[in-house]
Design a protein around this motif. Structure first.
Motif, PDB file in Angstrom:
ATOM      1  N   ARG A  70      -5.297  22.562   3.351  1.00 46.84           N
ATOM      2  CA  ARG A  70      -6.613  22.226   2.484  1.00 46.84           C
ATOM      3  C   ARG A  70      -6.638  21.527   1.246  1.00 46.84           C
ATOM      4  O   ARG A  70      -7.562  20.659   1.229  1.00 46.84           O
ATOM      5  N   ALA A  71      -5.937  21.731   0.360  1.00 49.48           N
ATOM      6  CA  ALA A  71      -5.618  20.849  -0.731  1.00 49.48           C
ATOM      7  C   ALA A  71      -5.552  19.660  -0.473  1.00 49.48           C
ATOM      8  O   ALA A  71      -6.004  18.616  -1.230  1.00 49.48           O
ATOM      9  N   LEU A  72      -4.329  19.367   0.296  1.00 53.52           N
ATOM     10  CA  LEU A  72      -4.259  17.935   0.675  1.00 53.52           C
ATOM     11  C   LEU A  72      -5.350  17.050   1.492  1.00 53.52           C
ATOM     12  O   LEU A  72      -5.685  15.937   1.154  1.00 53.52           O
ATOM     13  N   THR A  73      -6.129  17.906   2.226  1.00 54.75           N
ATOM     14  CA  THR A  73      -7.102  17.410   3.129  1.00 54.75           C
ATOM     15  C   THR A  73      -8.421  16.938   2.308  1.00 54.75           C
ATOM     16  O   THR A  73      -8.969  15.789   2.173  1.00 54.75           O
ATOM     17  N   SER A  74      -8.692  18.158   1.138  1.00 51.83           N
ATOM     18  CA  SER A  74      -9.627  17.723   0.154  1.00 51.83           C
ATOM     19  C   SER A  74      -9.285  16.612  -0.856  1.00 51.83           C
ATOM     20  O   SER A  74     -10.081  15.782  -1.064  1.00 51.83           O
ATOM     21  N   HIS A  75      -7.909  16.184  -0.873  1.00 52.93           N
ATOM     22  CA  HIS A  75      -7.608  15.262  -1.936  1.00 52.93           C
ATOM     23  C   HIS A  75      -7.776  14.009  -1.227  1.00 52.93           C
ATOM     24  O   HIS A  75      -8.504  12.892  -1.700  1.00 52.93           O
ATOM     25  N   PHE A  76      -7.378  13.706   0.294  1.00 53.24           N
ATOM     26  CA  PHE A  76      -7.673  12.651   0.736  1.00 53.24           C
ATOM     27  C   PHE A  76      -9.292  12.362   1.189  1.00 53.24           C
ATOM     28  O   PHE A  76      -9.643  11.313   1.200  1.00 53.24           O
ATOM     29  N   MET A  77      -9.783  13.492   1.500  1.00 50.98           N
ATOM     30  CA  MET A  77     -11.321  13.341   1.680  1.00 50.98           C
ATOM     31  C   MET A  77     -12.181  12.942   0.791  1.00 50.98           C
ATOM     32  O   MET A  77     -13.215  12.237   0.496  1.00 50.98           O
ATOM     33  N   ALA A  78     -11.791  12.941  -0.695  1.00 53.75           N
ATOM     34  CA  ALA A  78     -12.305  12.795  -1.703  1.00 53.75           C
ATOM     35  C   ALA A  78     -12.123  10.966  -2.062  1.00 53.75           C
ATOM     36  O   ALA A  78     -13.059  10.661  -2.785  1.00 53.75           O
ATOM     37  N   GLN A  79     -11.295  10.477  -1.134  1.00 45.51           N
ATOM     38  CA  GLN A  79     -11.103   9.016  -1.356  1.00 45.51           C
ATOM     39  C   GLN A  79     -12.178   8.169  -0.789  1.00 45.51           C
ATOM     40  O   GLN A  79     -13.074   8.607   0.226  1.00 45.51           O
ATOM     41  N   ASP A  80     -12.555   6.999  -1.218  1.00 46.97           N
ATOM     42  CA  ASP A  80     -13.698   6.270  -0.562  1.00 46.97           C
ATOM     43  C   ASP A  80     -13.266   5.981   1.037  1.00 46.97           C
ATOM     44  O   ASP A  80     -14.274   5.888   1.849  1.00 46.97           O
ATOM     45  N   ALA A  81     -12.096   5.700   1.243  1.00 49.20           N
ATOM     46  CA  ALA A  81     -11.491   5.674   2.559  1.00 49.20           C
ATOM     47  C   ALA A  81     -10.611   6.481   3.097  1.00 49.20           C
ATOM     48  O   ALA A  81      -9.433   6.391   2.790  1.00 49.20           O
ATOM     49  N   PRO A  82     -11.021   7.691   3.403  1.00 52.43           N
ATOM     50  CA  PRO A  82     -10.328   8.802   3.395  1.00 52.43           C
ATOM     51  C   PRO A  82      -8.933   8.760   4.421  1.00 52.43           C
ATOM     52  O   PRO A  82      -8.123   9.299   4.283  1.00 52.43           O
ATOM     53  N   LEU A  83      -9.174   7.774   5.183  1.00 58.42           N
ATOM     54  CA  LEU A  83      -8.149   7.748   6.325  1.00 58.42           C
ATOM     55  C   LEU A  83      -7.024   6.435   5.700  1.00 58.42           C
ATOM     56  O   LEU A  83      -5.913   6.891   6.149  1.00 58.42           O
ATOM     57  N   MET A  84      -7.533   5.559   5.159  1.00 58.36           N
ATOM     58  CA  MET A  84      -6.654   4.637   4.578  1.00 58.36           C
ATOM     59  C   MET A  84      -5.332   5.068   3.938  1.00 58.36           C
ATOM     60  O   MET A  84      -4.186   4.841   4.343  1.00 58.36           O
ATOM     61  N   GLU A  85      -5.493   5.828   2.677  1.00 60.29           N
ATOM     62  CA  GLU A  85      -4.340   6.276   2.004  1.00 60.29           C
ATOM     63  C   GLU A  85      -3.671   7.150   2.795  1.00 60.29           C
ATOM     64  O   GLU A  85      -2.172   6.907   2.647  1.00 60.29           O
ATOM     65  N   PRO A  86      -3.894   8.117   3.596  1.00 54.15           N
ATOM     66  CA  PRO A  86      -2.773   9.098   4.153  1.00 54.15           C
ATOM     67  C   PRO A  86      -1.967   8.381   5.357  1.00 54.15           C
ATOM     68  O   PRO A  86      -0.807   8.418   5.324  1.00 54.15           O
ATOM     69  N   MET A  87      -2.872   7.203   5.664  1.00 53.47           N
ATOM     70  CA  MET A  87      -1.858   6.587   6.632  1.00 53.47           C
ATOM     71  C   MET A  87      -1.016   5.508   6.107  1.00 53.47           C
ATOM     72  O   MET A  87       0.129   5.257   6.682  1.00 53.47           O
ATOM     73  N   GLU A  88      -1.419   5.030   5.015  1.00 49.57           N
ATOM     74  CA  GLU A  88      -0.430   4.106   4.461  1.00 49.57           C
ATOM     75  C   GLU A  88       0.819   4.912   3.613  1.00 49.57           C
ATOM     76  O   GLU A  88       1.827   4.543   3.749  1.00 49.57           O
ATOM     77  N   THR A  89       0.383   6.099   3.216  1.00 50.76           N
ATOM     78  CA  THR A  89       1.267   6.974   2.634  1.00 50.76           C
ATOM     79  C   THR A  89       2.458   7.502   3.862  1.00 50.76           C
ATOM     80  O   THR A  89       3.473   7.510   3.585  1.00 50.76           O
ATOM     81  N   TYR A  90       1.839   7.709   5.022  1.00 50.82           N
ATOM     82  CA  TYR A  90       2.675   8.071   6.139  1.00 50.82           C
ATOM     83  C   TYR A  90       3.555   7.018   6.559  1.00 50.82           C
ATOM     84  O   TYR A  90       4.970   7.192   6.600  1.00 50.82           O
ATOM     85  N   ARG A  91       3.056   5.744   6.476  1.00 50.08           N
ATOM     86  CA  ARG A  91       3.946   4.559   6.902  1.00 50.08           C
ATOM     87  C   ARG A  91       5.035   4.467   5.830  1.00 50.08           C
ATOM     88  O   ARG A  91       6.157   4.202   6.181  1.00 50.08           O
ATOM     89  N   ALA A  92       4.624   4.687   4.569  1.00 53.04           N
ATOM     90  CA  ALA A  92       5.724   4.462   3.466  1.00 53.04           C
ATOM     91  C   ALA A  92       6.798   5.502   3.700  1.00 53.04           C
ATOM     92  O   ALA A  92       8.061   5.291   3.320  1.00 53.04           O
ATOM     93  N   LEU A  93       6.289   6.807   4.081  1.00 54.88           N
ATOM     94  CA  LEU A  93       7.386   7.729   4.082  1.00 54.88           C
ATOM     95  C   LEU A  93       8.217   7.575   5.440  1.00 54.88           C
ATOM     96  O   LEU A  93       9.486   7.853   5.300  1.00 54.88           O
ATOM     97  N   GLN A  94       7.673   7.240   6.390  1.00 57.34           N
ATOM     98  CA  GLN A  94       8.275   6.736   7.512  1.00 57.34           C
ATOM     99  C   GLN A  94       9.366   5.810   7.360  1.00 57.34           C
ATOM    100  O   GLN A  94      10.450   5.757   7.641  1.00 57.34           O
ATOM    101  N   ASP A  95       8.924   4.577   6.481  1.00 59.58           N
ATOM    102  CA  ASP A  95       9.809   3.448   6.342  1.00 59.58           C
ATOM    103  C   ASP A  95      11.163   4.003   5.376  1.00 59.58           C
ATOM    104  O   ASP A  95      12.346   3.443   5.803  1.00 59.58           O
ATOM    105  N   GLU A  96      10.639   4.984   4.607  1.00 56.57           N
ATOM    106  CA  GLU A  96      11.805   5.502   3.672  1.00 56.57           C
ATOM    107  C   GLU A  96      12.791   6.195   4.574  1.00 56.57           C
ATOM    108  O   GLU A  96      13.894   6.329   4.251  1.00 56.57           O
ATOM    109  N   VAL A  97      12.040   7.171   5.544  1.00 58.20           N
ATOM    110  CA  VAL A  97      13.231   7.768   6.286  1.00 58.20           C
ATOM    111  C   VAL A  97      14.149   6.749   7.049  1.00 58.20           C
ATOM    112  O   VAL A  97      15.091   7.148   7.030  1.00 58.20           O
ATOM    113  N   GLU A  98      13.560   5.635   7.746  1.00 59.54           N
ATOM    114  CA  GLU A  98      14.446   4.995   8.502  1.00 59.54           C
ATOM    115  C   GLU A  98      15.397   4.220   7.329  1.00 59.54           C
ATOM    116  O   GLU A  98      16.365   3.914   7.694  1.00 59.54           O
TER     117      GLU A  98
END
Length: 127
Positions: A70-98
């Protein structure tokens, strides 16, 4: 709650990999007898910029893990473009995993070398 299924429960025996079972079968003398050549690595690749990049991703992961869904969802929903930051963060984390997967073999090799050297040290002390 869904995350709990990814982790072994305390009452279940840990599954041992074939590699770890093989390590236990080698004697200290066998480890001490192993030889290896140096690996030429450019240390300049692992300077301040490399450390900064690894640290940024690690700190991001820590920040994300400290929040519940819930806190994580609230954090991203408070952004101007709520989907952009989590998807960029997801890609950065996946890149680091690789990226880190490419270093796992090197870490395993370094670890094995330390076991060889430690076995030699034990063998020398007992002589």
């Amino acid at each position: 709650m869904a995350d709990e299924s990814r982790f072994p429960h305390d009452d279940q025996p840990a599954v041992e990999s074939d590699e770890h079972a093989a390590e236990r079968l080698a004697t200290p003398e066998q480890w001490a007898a192993m030889t290896f050549a140096p690996v030429l690595i450019d240390l300049n690749k692992f300077g301040a910029a490399w450390e900064q990049a690894r640290g940024v991703v690690a700190r991001t992961a820590i920040e994300l893990l400290r929040l519940d869904d819930r806190a994580l969802t609230s954090h991203f929903m408070a952004q101007d473009a709520p989907l952009m930051e989590p998807m960029e963060t997801y890609r950065a984390l996946q890149d680091e995993v690789e990226y880190l997967k490419t270093h796992m073999e090197a870490l395993e090799t370094a670890s094995t070398r330390m076991l060889c050297v430690a076995s030699r040290c034990v063998e020398r002390r007992s002589s």
